[in-house]
Design a protein around this motif. Structure first.
Motif, PDB file in Angstrom:
ATOM      1  N   ASN A   3       0.950  -1.156  -0.230  1.00 31.25           N
ATOM      2  CA  ASN A   3      -0.122  -0.019  -0.033  1.00 31.25           C
ATOM      3  C   ASN A   3       0.943   1.311  -0.006  1.00 31.25           C
ATOM      4  OD1 ASN A   3       0.619   0.979   2.841  1.00 31.25           O
ATOM      5  ND2 ASN A   3      -0.621  -0.806   3.331  1.00 31.25           N
ATOM      6  N   SER A   4       0.281   2.537  -0.220  1.00 31.45           N
ATOM      7  CA  SER A   4       1.042   3.694  -0.417  1.00 31.45           C
ATOM      8  C   SER A   4       1.600   3.977   0.806  1.00 31.45           C
ATOM      9  CB  SER A   4       0.086   4.778  -1.141  1.00 31.45           C
ATOM     10  OG  SER A   4      -0.854   4.957  -0.411  1.00 31.45           O
ATOM     11  N   GLU A   5       0.989   3.875   2.118  1.00 30.72           N
ATOM     12  CA  GLU A   5       1.525   4.209   3.148  1.00 30.72           C
ATOM     13  C   GLU A   5       3.010   3.321   3.512  1.00 30.72           C
ATOM     14  OE1 GLU A   5      -1.265   3.548   6.125  1.00 30.72           O
ATOM     15  OE2 GLU A   5      -2.544   5.249   5.231  1.00 30.72           O
ATOM     16  N   ASP A   6       2.851   2.193   3.333  1.00 30.85           N
ATOM     17  CA  ASP A   6       4.180   1.276   3.369  1.00 30.85           C
ATOM     18  C   ASP A   6       5.141   1.800   2.506  1.00 30.85           C
ATOM     19  OD1 ASP A   6       2.810  -0.486   5.272  1.00 30.85           O
ATOM     20  OD2 ASP A   6       2.687  -1.949   3.732  1.00 30.85           O
ATOM     21  N   GLU A   8       5.560   4.983   1.220  1.00 33.06           N
ATOM     22  CA  GLU A   8       6.219   6.170   1.675  1.00 33.06           C
ATOM     23  C   GLU A   8       6.978   6.123   2.793  1.00 33.06           C
ATOM     24  OE1 GLU A   8       6.334   9.057  -0.180  1.00 33.06           O
ATOM     25  OE2 GLU A   8       5.260   7.850  -1.536  1.00 33.06           O
ATOM     26  N   GLU A   9       6.696   5.142   3.828  1.00 29.99           N
ATOM     27  CA  GLU A   9       7.342   4.925   5.108  1.00 29.99           C
ATOM     28  C   GLU A   9       8.688   4.455   4.551  1.00 29.99           C
ATOM     29  OE1 GLU A   9       7.417   1.848   8.832  1.00 29.99           O
ATOM     30  OE2 GLU A   9       5.331   2.317   7.790  1.00 29.99           O
ATOM     31  N   LYS A  12      11.118   6.772   2.767  1.00 35.60           N
ATOM     32  CA  LYS A  12      11.557   7.866   3.836  1.00 35.60           C
ATOM     33  C   LYS A  12      12.713   7.305   4.645  1.00 35.60           C
ATOM     34  CE  LYS A  12      10.275  10.885   7.867  1.00 35.60           C
ATOM     35  NZ  LYS A  12       9.222  11.139   8.574  1.00 35.60           N
TER      36      LYS A  12
END
Length: 135
Positions: A3-6, A8-9, A12
């Motif tokens: 997923n997009s949250e993973d 981005e994490e 980063k």
């Protein structure tokens, strides 16, 4: 799968790997448990004297992909050994590495990394043994 949250994490966190991200230009395209897909656009800076992609750039992509797949939300893992087989010259403009977990043990792991270009040309195949650091 991811997923997009993973994503981005992971981007980063692994942006701290300055050689891979800034010098080589590698980006994480996908990430999941024990899996990563990373790539870079081929530029003149990646080329050898014959205008092919320098083996070191290809290995850096494999190594970074191993690092992401073996460390994202997991115990810190370092490579203990690796082997790369160069299969052919890239014909496209982008290299893509995809990891696959072969074995996940208590203190060690084994991954394979397949590298192709965006046209599907097989460029390299690597294996990485990792050791989990338990602090």
């Amino acid at each position: 799968m991811y997923n997009s949250e993973d994503l981005e994490e992971a981007r980063k966190f692994f942006s701290g790997d300055l050689y891979a991200t800034r010098t080589t230009g590698i980006i994480i395209e996908e990430v999941d448990q024990h899996y990563a897909k990373c790539s870079f656009e081929i530029t003149e800076a990646h080329q050898n004297a014959y205008k092919g992609v320098m083996g070191g750039a290809i290995f850096t992509l494999a190594d970074y992909t191993f690092a992401v797949s073996s460390n994202f939300r997991q115990v810190q893992t370092v490579s203990t050994s690796s082997q790369i087989n160069f299969l052919g010259m890239a014909k496209g403009k982008k290299l893509i590495a995809t990891s696959s977990l072969i074995k996940d043990g208590r203190s060690t792991c084994l991954y394979s990394i397949s590298i192709t270009d965006e046209l599907g040309t097989k460029v390299a195949y690597a294996t990485f043994n990792g050791m989990k650091l338990n602090g």
